[in-house]
Write a protein that holds these residues in place. Structure first.
Motif, PDB file in Angstrom:
ATOM      1  N   ALA A  15       0.834  -1.471   0.111  1.00 58.36           N
ATOM      2  CA  ALA A  15       0.057  -0.045   0.147  1.00 58.36           C
ATOM      3  C   ALA A  15       0.912   1.196   0.102  1.00 58.36           C
ATOM      4  CB  ALA A  15      -1.007   0.162   1.288  1.00 58.36           C
ATOM      5  N   TYR A  16       2.121   1.260   0.904  1.00 62.30           N
ATOM      6  CA  TYR A  16       2.712   2.420   0.698  1.00 62.30           C
ATOM      7  C   TYR A  16       3.892   2.769  -0.378  1.00 62.30           C
ATOM      8  CZ  TYR A  16       0.900   3.723   4.963  1.00 62.30           C
ATOM      9  OH  TYR A  16      -0.187   4.879   5.517  1.00 62.30           O
ATOM     10  N   GLU A  17       4.192   1.316  -1.347  1.00 68.36           N
ATOM     11  CA  GLU A  17       5.489   1.758  -2.088  1.00 68.36           C
ATOM     12  C   GLU A  17       5.156   2.056  -2.778  1.00 68.36           C
ATOM     13  OE1 GLU A  17       6.073  -2.170  -4.172  1.00 68.36           O
ATOM     14  OE2 GLU A  17       7.682  -1.471  -5.020  1.00 68.36           O
ATOM     15  N   THR A  18       3.978   2.604  -3.634  1.00 69.66           N
ATOM     16  CA  THR A  18       4.208   3.740  -4.363  1.00 69.66           C
ATOM     17  C   THR A  18       3.774   4.789  -3.966  1.00 69.66           C
ATOM     18  OG1 THR A  18       2.728   1.853  -6.720  1.00 69.66           O
ATOM     19  CG2 THR A  18       2.494   3.812  -6.783  1.00 69.66           C
ATOM     20  N   THR A  22       6.743   8.190  -5.066  1.00 67.97           N
ATOM     21  CA  THR A  22       6.001   9.372  -5.501  1.00 67.97           C
ATOM     22  C   THR A  22       6.374  10.692  -4.430  1.00 67.97           C
ATOM     23  OG1 THR A  22       3.889   8.246  -6.220  1.00 67.97           O
ATOM     24  CG2 THR A  22       3.562  10.520  -6.881  1.00 67.97           C
ATOM     25  N   ALA A  23       6.018  10.095  -3.448  1.00 69.38           N
ATOM     26  CA  ALA A  23       5.819  11.574  -2.713  1.00 69.38           C
ATOM     27  C   ALA A  23       7.030  11.729  -2.235  1.00 69.38           C
ATOM     28  CB  ALA A  23       5.472  11.207  -1.398  1.00 69.38           C
ATOM     29  N   LEU A  24       8.312  11.512  -2.336  1.00 72.67           N
ATOM     30  CA  LEU A  24       9.760  11.763  -2.510  1.00 72.67           C
ATOM     31  C   LEU A  24       9.930  12.503  -2.890  1.00 72.67           C
ATOM     32  CD1 LEU A  24      11.160   8.592  -0.335  1.00 72.67           C
ATOM     33  CD2 LEU A  24      11.105  10.561   0.653  1.00 72.67           C
ATOM     34  N   GLU A  92      -3.908  14.347   6.187  1.00 78.78           N
ATOM     35  CA  GLU A  92      -5.329  14.958   6.262  1.00 78.78           C
ATOM     36  C   GLU A  92      -6.802  13.558   5.967  1.00 78.78           C
ATOM     37  OE1 GLU A  92      -4.232  16.698   2.567  1.00 78.78           O
ATOM     38  OE2 GLU A  92      -5.616  15.733   1.523  1.00 78.78           O
ATOM     39  N   GLY A  93      -5.935  12.269   6.078  1.00 76.56           N
ATOM     40  CA  GLY A  93      -6.779  11.350   5.890  1.00 76.56           C
ATOM     41  C   GLY A  93      -7.016  10.869   6.898  1.00 76.56           C
ATOM     42  N   LEU A  94      -6.381  10.700   7.811  1.00 75.64           N
ATOM     43  CA  LEU A  94      -6.546  10.574   8.738  1.00 75.64           C
ATOM     44  C   LEU A  94      -7.904  11.773   9.445  1.00 75.64           C
ATOM     45  CD1 LEU A  94      -3.610  10.244  11.355  1.00 75.64           C
ATOM     46  CD2 LEU A  94      -5.692   8.222  11.086  1.00 75.64           C
ATOM     47  N   SER A 284      -1.780  10.254   1.341  1.00 73.78           N
ATOM     48  CA  SER A 284      -1.300  11.317   1.413  1.00 73.78           C
ATOM     49  C   SER A 284       0.055  10.934   3.258  1.00 73.78           C
ATOM     50  CB  SER A 284      -3.073  12.161   2.853  1.00 73.78           C
ATOM     51  OG  SER A 284      -3.200  11.406   3.015  1.00 73.78           O
ATOM     52  N   ALA A 285      -0.598  10.452   3.893  1.00 73.12           N
ATOM     53  CA  ALA A 285       0.612   9.673   4.639  1.00 73.12           C
ATOM     54  C   ALA A 285       2.378  10.104   3.867  1.00 73.12           C
ATOM     55  CB  ALA A 285       0.723   8.578   5.889  1.00 73.12           C
TER      56      ALA A 285
END
Ligand code: NDP
Length: 312
Positions: A15-18, A22-24, A92-94, A284-285
């Motif tokens: 769930a976090y890989e992409t 992207t965020a980095l 913002e998701g939380l 968002s995280a």
């Protein structure tokens, strides 16, 4: 190139890989993401969750920050091996999830939705249960942090009379903000619907006990999407049975998963939800994690640093 250890549960990685990559990239960071088993002395940042593989931070000698994917940090804040800065998740998701959960359950009790669900018996009850309008309903939020303040504002936006309680004094437009022991008494006395969005600390433990529940208006409702430590469960069950408390929707518990034989499961006035009020959302995280890594690399102060003396 900073090395980032993804130290959440391995099943969270897909769930976090992409989103992380992207965020980095969007933050302009060229980083290497590694997994448990990598040399601890080579790690610059740790992405952390409480039930992940890293509990001893001693070997992480060059780590600049531990970045929690969870908002609640009670499982790590007292970890004596942790000498690195600790940042919690403000996402913002939380926030959106918590606002929806708290608003939804507030409206459910405000409108008496359960009454019509349980009285659908062929009798036309027009006029029997007319709820007040929101401006005549007093809602209290215990905890005015990232999540509590967002919920307070959303409820005030719907027109409710909102009182918020925090440890330190606050000013929030449209919210009656109170703090400290006297503020708590005042808030409890007016709480027709009360949501607790407090962190788990020694000071918040069993805050809602026989004495504080007795201060609330008869028939008041409790929502707990914060932490289970805040409620003295025996006192709440007694207050529900006595009619002092009219209902409770509880998302968090002293023991999770809530044991199958716990009286909350079968109690007619209790709704149990399984710690789902607000989920960290990877997209968002990941942006929050990337921004903190950017800050760390630029020598700027981290966002959302935990005050370890306060415990949150
Ligand atoms: P914050 O740290 O931003 O806010 C905490 C709030 O609680 C602050 O307003 C703080 O006061 C107040 N507070 C803390 N201790 C006391 C005290 N002793 N007396 C009065 N007020 C106190 O946290 P968040 O809003 O981001 O999150 C709150 C909690 O929600 C998390 O700690 C977590 O446990 C829970 N949570 C639950 C989720 C779920 O799915 N059920 C998901 C995410 C979070 P002050 O402003 O003065 O510091």
């Amino acid at each position: 190139m900073p090395r980032i250890l993804f130290a959440a549960k391995p099943e969270q990685w897909p769930a976090y890989e992409t989103p992380l990559a992207t965020a980095l990239a969007e933050a302009g960071i060229d980083a290497e993401i590694v997994h448990p088993g990598a040399d601890p002395a080579s790690i610059d940042y740790i992405v952390y969750t409480p039930f992940g593989p890293v509990q001893d931070f001693t070997p992480y000698t060059r780590t600049k920050a531990v970045l929690s994917l969870w908002a609640g940090v009670e499982r790590i804040v007292g970890n004596e091996t942790l000498t690195q800065p600790l940042c919690r998740m403000v996402d913002e998701g939380l926030e959106r999830g918590m606002v929806e959960w708290v608003t939804g359950h507030t409206l459910r009790y405000h409108l008496g939705i359960d009454f019509y669900r349980t009285h659908q018996d062929g009798v036309w009850r027009q006029g029997e249960q007319v709820p007040p309008l929101a401006p005549d309903r007093s809602v209290v939020i215990l905890g005015l942090g990232a999540l509590g303040a967002a919920c307070a504002k959303a409820l005030a936006g719907l027109g409710f009379k909102v009182t918020g309680w925090s440890r330190t004094p606050k000013t929030l437009e449209g919210i009656d903000c109170v703090h400290g022991a006297e503020g708590l008494k005042m808030a409890l006395e007016r709480a027709e619907i009360l949501a607790t969005i407090l962190p788990n600390t020694p000071e918040t433990t069993n805050l809602l006990n026989a004495e504080s529940l007795a201060r609330m208006p008869k028939g008041a409702v409790i929502l707990n999407p914060g932490r289970g430590n805040v409620i003295d469960d025996d006192a709440l069950l007694a207050a529900l049975d006595a009619g002092q408390i009219g209902g409770a929707t509880l998302d968090v518990f002293k023991t999770e998963p809530l044991p199958a034989d716990h009286p909350y499961w079968a109690h007619p006035k209790v709704t149990v939800t399984p710690h789902i009020a607000a989920e960290t959302r990877p997209a968002s995280a990941a942006r929050v994690i990337a921004e903190n890594i950017r800050r760390g690399e630029a020598g700027e102060p981290f966002l959302f640093r935990v005050d370890r003396a306060q415990g949150y």
